[in-house]
Design a protein around this motif. Structure first.
Motif: not given
Length: 629
Positions: A540-545, A461-468, A482-488, A581-589
């Motif tokens: 900010g420059t990167s909010g993806l988590r 799962f990925a989103d951009v922090a602050g979307f709400s 966001f969708l263009d980023l995912g599609a590419r 998950t903090p922005p700019g990070t990939v967390y895993a179980s």
């Protein structure tokens, strides 16, 4: 090497230190985090938290904690420790960086921190690390001079603690006194008295030195690391089994073989399941040896007892309860019901293997697998044969107790004087074949109307922090960006996902393998770094988590969307990791991290974050940060 801290220890610090001494930095990190709020301003406590995270591979967290320490206000001894730990973090970074110039920059940073620490009180420990780093940097003259100075300082102090002896050993090695260094390393190992954390630190330093001193690699054998073992084996035969494989008459012989095998291990750390038969016999033998035993259950405990324990009789249920009560940790691959899905056994087997690999890496040890296997038995999903073949393909150590041979010896009344134990490939009479977990499993706990089946998948799962907080004026631009980023990312991914869709404000992607999911997640994150989201209403420059999880999921048709879909508790779990998950990070179980390890996920670094509360009161979970190695 990284050593312990200074000063009187509080109860919380003692708790952290006890976990570090047994080579369990994950637990040390959790203990620190549990007490962190109350003592967050205590410099010594924060130092120990930083050390725990450093040993767990959580470099960023360790740096962040050290940043909290005002060095100018620390007592001299603790200032030495903090600077030395900072040096160790840069030294660890050197071993992960691929670019030669960046690697040497890490060496220079590490050497600078150790020399600053050495300048405070001429403590031999940071001094010898400074000498080692000088050699790695190519400054042999400075390395030799400082090593001689350190060796003399140790002699003048007449300190025979484990760290002093290890420091003297390293100094002697640096000046070419290999035989004397070997004697010191052997003595340091004896003085460590089984402290796995100390041994791991010494082994790590020798492995580092071996890059420029071949003699260092030869001395590693003097520092015995714990034996980290993953176990797989057959259930006891049920009464309706047509062809005997593990009949009750072989229990005594198998137990003797396991006893002898485990007796030959050094400070074993074991990972296994707990089915009646080989699993429980192994767990009991390991507990009798005083091993750290970690038990993995594939699904809800009651269902597991019905499907894999009670089939052997009530006595095995008693032994199961006793074993789990004495285990160091019981790990649930999933809390969900069995529902007749044998694939859940495969998921648990991957966790057994992966967790063993993760723990071995922490201890600077080589993991091994021990199997109790019938080379002519039948095969099933998640059975012993699957684990055996997966481990064999990895090239790591693999040993097997051959049930067929034990049965032949039993039937011919020849005493079993030693375990029928083989290193794979050493016995030409061993016949490859299927070896299943059990003839069949009842559909314990299943709904009679249930007809679905789960499959193992890796989930992102990925989103951009602050979307709400995005206003309508920016909503269209955000949606497009966001969708263009995912599609590419999907178009450019070497491995195409099984499914990809938007889920509210998130991108949800499903893969067959953990490696593919980890690579995709990092590619997606990397493509977003440096981008400016302000024109989409997010500062900010990167909010993806990004969050990753692995486990059993259903696959079926969604009549509303009119498309195939993946769903189930594992999907929900992945969705609950992403918001924390903090922005700019990939967390895993932990399940994802272990599976990545079981599938030989080379090229990735796993940094333990700690037990983390998940979103929407979903409970807490051991979380790792995923990065490129």
């Amino acid at each position: 090497m990284d050593r312990g801290g200074a000063g009187l220890l509080s109860a919380d610090i003692e708790h952290i230190r006890a976990h570090l001494d047994r080579g369990a930095p994950w637990d040390a990190c959790d203990a620190f985090r549990h007490a962190f709020t109350a003592q967050s301003d205590d410099a010594e406590f924060v130092y120990w938290g930083a050390l725990a995270h450093a040993r767990a591979g959580a470099t960023k967290a360790a740096h962040s904690l050290l940043d909290r320490c005002d060095l100018a206000t620390l007592p001299a001894a603790l200032r030495v420790e903090a600077l030395s730990l900072r040096g160790r973090l840069w030294k660890d970074a050197f071993q992960r960086v691929r670019d030669p110039r960046a690697a040497m920059q890490c060496v220079r940073q590490a050497r600078e921190q150790y020399l600053l620490a050495y300048g405070i009180a001429h403590d031999p420990y940071p001094g010898v690390n400074g000498a080692t780093l000088a050699l790695l940097e190519g400054d042999a003259a400075a390395a030799t001079a400082l090593a001689r100075e350190v060796a003399q300082a140790v002699a003048d102090r007449r300190d025979e603690s484990v760290w002093s002896v290890a420091t003297r050993a390293e100094a002697r090695l640096l000046v070419g006194e290999v035989d004397a260094a070997a004697q010191d390393y052997a003595e340091a190992c004896e003085r460590a008295q089984g402290n796995a954390g100390v041994i791991a630190s010494m082994r790590r330093q020798l492995a580092l030195l071996a890059r420029v001193l071949p003699q260092a690699g030869e001395l590693l054998s003097l520092l015995s690391a714990p034996d980290v073992v993953a176990f797989a084996g057959h259930l006891i035969d049920a009464g309706n089994r047509a062809v005997p494989r593990f009949p009750p008459s072989l229990v005594g012989s198998v137990r003797q073989a396991l006893d002898r095998s485990i007796a030959a291990m050094h400070q074993p750390v074991a990972f296994a399941s707990a089915a009646c038969g080989a699993d429980l016999l192994f767990v009991e033998a390991a507990l009798a040896k005083g091993a750290e035993v970690n038990v993995v259950l594939p699904f809800a405990r009651d269902d597991f007892v019905r499907s894999s324990v009670v089939v052997g009789g009530d006595e095995w249920v008693r032994r199961f309860d006793d074993a789990l009560a004495r285990a160091s940790r019981v790990i649930m691959a999933t809390d969900e019901q069995y529902l007749g899905d044998d694939m859940l056994f495969e998921h648990a087997a991957l966790l057994v293997e992966g967790l063993a690999r993760l723990r071995a890496a922490q201890l600077e040890a080589a993991p091994c697998m021990l199997c109790v296997i019938d080379p002519q038995g039948g095969g099933d999903v998640g059975g012993t044969l699957s684990s055996y073949e997966r481990w064999k393909a990895s090239g790591d150590r693999l040993q097997a107790i051959d049930l067929a041979t034990l049965g032949e010896r039993k039937s011919s009344s020849r005493a079993v004087s030693s375990p029928v134990l083989r290193k794979v490939g050493s016995d030409p009479t061993f016949r490859e074949g299927a070896a299943d977990r059990t003839p069949s499993h009842p559909k314990a706990g299943s709904d009679p109307a249930f007809s679905g089946a789960r499959a193992w998948k890796a989930l992102m799962f990925a989103d951009v922090a602050g979307f709400s907080r995005v206003r309508d004026a920016f909503a269209l631009r955000f949606h497009e960006r966001f969708l263009d980023l995912g599609a590419r990312a999907i178009a450019q991914s070497p491995a195409k996902p099984l499914d990809a869709k938007t889920w509210g404000d998130a991108l949800h992607v499903v893969f067959d393998g953990a490696r593919d999911a980890a690579d995709f997640a990092l590619r997606l994150l990397e493509s977003s770094l440096g981008g400016d989201w302000s024109d989409a209403g997010i500062p900010g420059t990167s909010g993806l988590r990004i969050a990753l999880h692995a486990g059993p999921v259903f696959h079926g048709y969604d009549p509303v969307m009119q498309r195939e879909d993946f769903f189930g508790a594992s999907v929900t779990c992945a969705a609950r990791i992403e918001p924390v998950t903090p922005p700019g990070t990939v967390y895993a179980s932990e399940a994802f991290a272990a599976t990545l390890g079981a599938q030989c996920g080379h090229g990735f670094a796993l940094e333990y974050i700690g037990r983390t509360p998940l979103a929407k009161a979903y409970g807490d979970m051991r979380i790792y940060r995923v990065d490129r190695a």
